[in-house]
Scaffold this motif. Structure first.
Motif, PDB file in Angstrom:
ATOM      1  N   SER A  51     -57.792 112.580  31.006  1.00 40.92           N
ATOM      2  CA  SER A  51     -59.038 111.884  30.714  1.00 40.92           C
ATOM      3  C   SER A  51     -59.797 112.578  29.582  1.00 40.92           C
ATOM      4  O   SER A  51     -60.272 111.935  28.645  1.00 40.92           O
ATOM      5  N   GLU A  52     -59.921 113.893  29.671  1.00 38.86           N
ATOM      6  CA  GLU A  52     -60.639 114.649  28.641  1.00 38.86           C
ATOM      7  C   GLU A  52     -59.897 114.596  27.308  1.00 38.86           C
ATOM      8  O   GLU A  52     -60.512 114.481  26.250  1.00 38.86           O
ATOM      9  N   ALA A  53     -58.582 114.659  27.352  1.00 40.68           N
ATOM     10  CA  ALA A  53     -57.791 114.597  26.120  1.00 40.68           C
ATOM     11  C   ALA A  53     -57.991 113.254  25.432  1.00 40.68           C
ATOM     12  O   ALA A  53     -58.119 113.199  24.198  1.00 40.68           O
ATOM     13  N   ALA A  54     -58.038 112.181  26.192  1.00 39.03           N
ATOM     14  CA  ALA A  54     -58.256 110.853  25.611  1.00 39.03           C
ATOM     15  C   ALA A  54     -59.625 110.789  24.938  1.00 39.03           C
ATOM     16  O   ALA A  54     -59.764 110.228  23.845  1.00 39.03           O
ATOM     17  N   LYS A  55     -60.645 111.381  25.555  1.00 41.25           N
ATOM     18  CA  LYS A  55     -61.997 111.381  24.976  1.00 41.25           C
ATOM     19  C   LYS A  55     -62.035 112.134  23.650  1.00 41.25           C
ATOM     20  O   LYS A  55     -62.827 111.809  22.769  1.00 41.25           O
ATOM     21  N   HIS A  56     -61.217 113.179  23.538  1.00 41.48           N
ATOM     22  CA  HIS A  56     -61.251 114.043  22.363  1.00 41.48           C
ATOM     23  C   HIS A  56     -60.070 113.802  21.420  1.00 41.48           C
ATOM     24  O   HIS A  56     -59.844 114.593  20.495  1.00 41.48           O
ATOM     25  N   HIS A  57     -59.319 112.735  21.679  1.00 41.43           N
ATOM     26  CA  HIS A  57     -58.205 112.342  20.812  1.00 41.43           C
ATOM     27  C   HIS A  57     -57.213 113.482  20.583  1.00 41.43           C
ATOM     28  O   HIS A  57     -56.883 113.828  19.450  1.00 41.43           O
ATOM     29  N   THR A  58     -56.770 114.086  21.669  1.00 46.29           N
ATOM     30  CA  THR A  58     -55.787 115.161  21.587  1.00 46.29           C
ATOM     31  C   THR A  58     -54.796 115.007  22.728  1.00 46.29           C
ATOM     32  O   THR A  58     -54.877 114.073  23.517  1.00 46.29           O
ATOM     33  N   GLN A  59     -53.875 115.933  22.831  1.00 44.09           N
ATOM     34  CA  GLN A  59     -52.872 115.906  23.889  1.00 44.09           C
ATOM     35  C   GLN A  59     -53.333 116.773  25.056  1.00 44.09           C
ATOM     36  O   GLN A  59     -53.866 117.865  24.855  1.00 44.09           O
TER      37      GLN A  59
END
Length: 86
Positions: A51-59
């Motif tokens: 979820s956090e990775a999706a928010k920050h556009h990372t893996q």
């Protein structure tokens, strides 16, 4: 932001020169050698990181790796883990 900026020739006041604290381009390009591991994590942890990775556009795997690296750096006697050239 269509308003035009008006510059004036005002004194800057007290200034201070700071030491260059940014890493060099060579340090930014350096990739530490990775080691593949198999690790079972809780479902809630994986859901959180995804979820956090999706928010920050990372893996999410990169976030977990950086979290572990930050922990290692904080636990090293000098506050930093030795690099591969130590």
């Amino acid at each position: 932001m269509s308003a035009k900026i008006k510059y004036t020739d005002e004194p800057l006041g007290k200034t201070q020169v700071l030491a260059d604290f940014l890493p060099s381009p060579a340090e930014l390009a350096f990739r530490e050698e990775g080691v593949k591991v198999t690790l079972a994590l809780s479902k809630k942890s994986i859901e959180f990181f995804k979820s956090e990775a999706a928010k920050h556009h990372t893996q999410y795997q990169r976030m977990i790796r950086r979290l572990i690296d930050a922990y290692v750096d904080a636990q090293a006697p000098t506050g930093r883990s030795p690099g591969p050239h130590a």
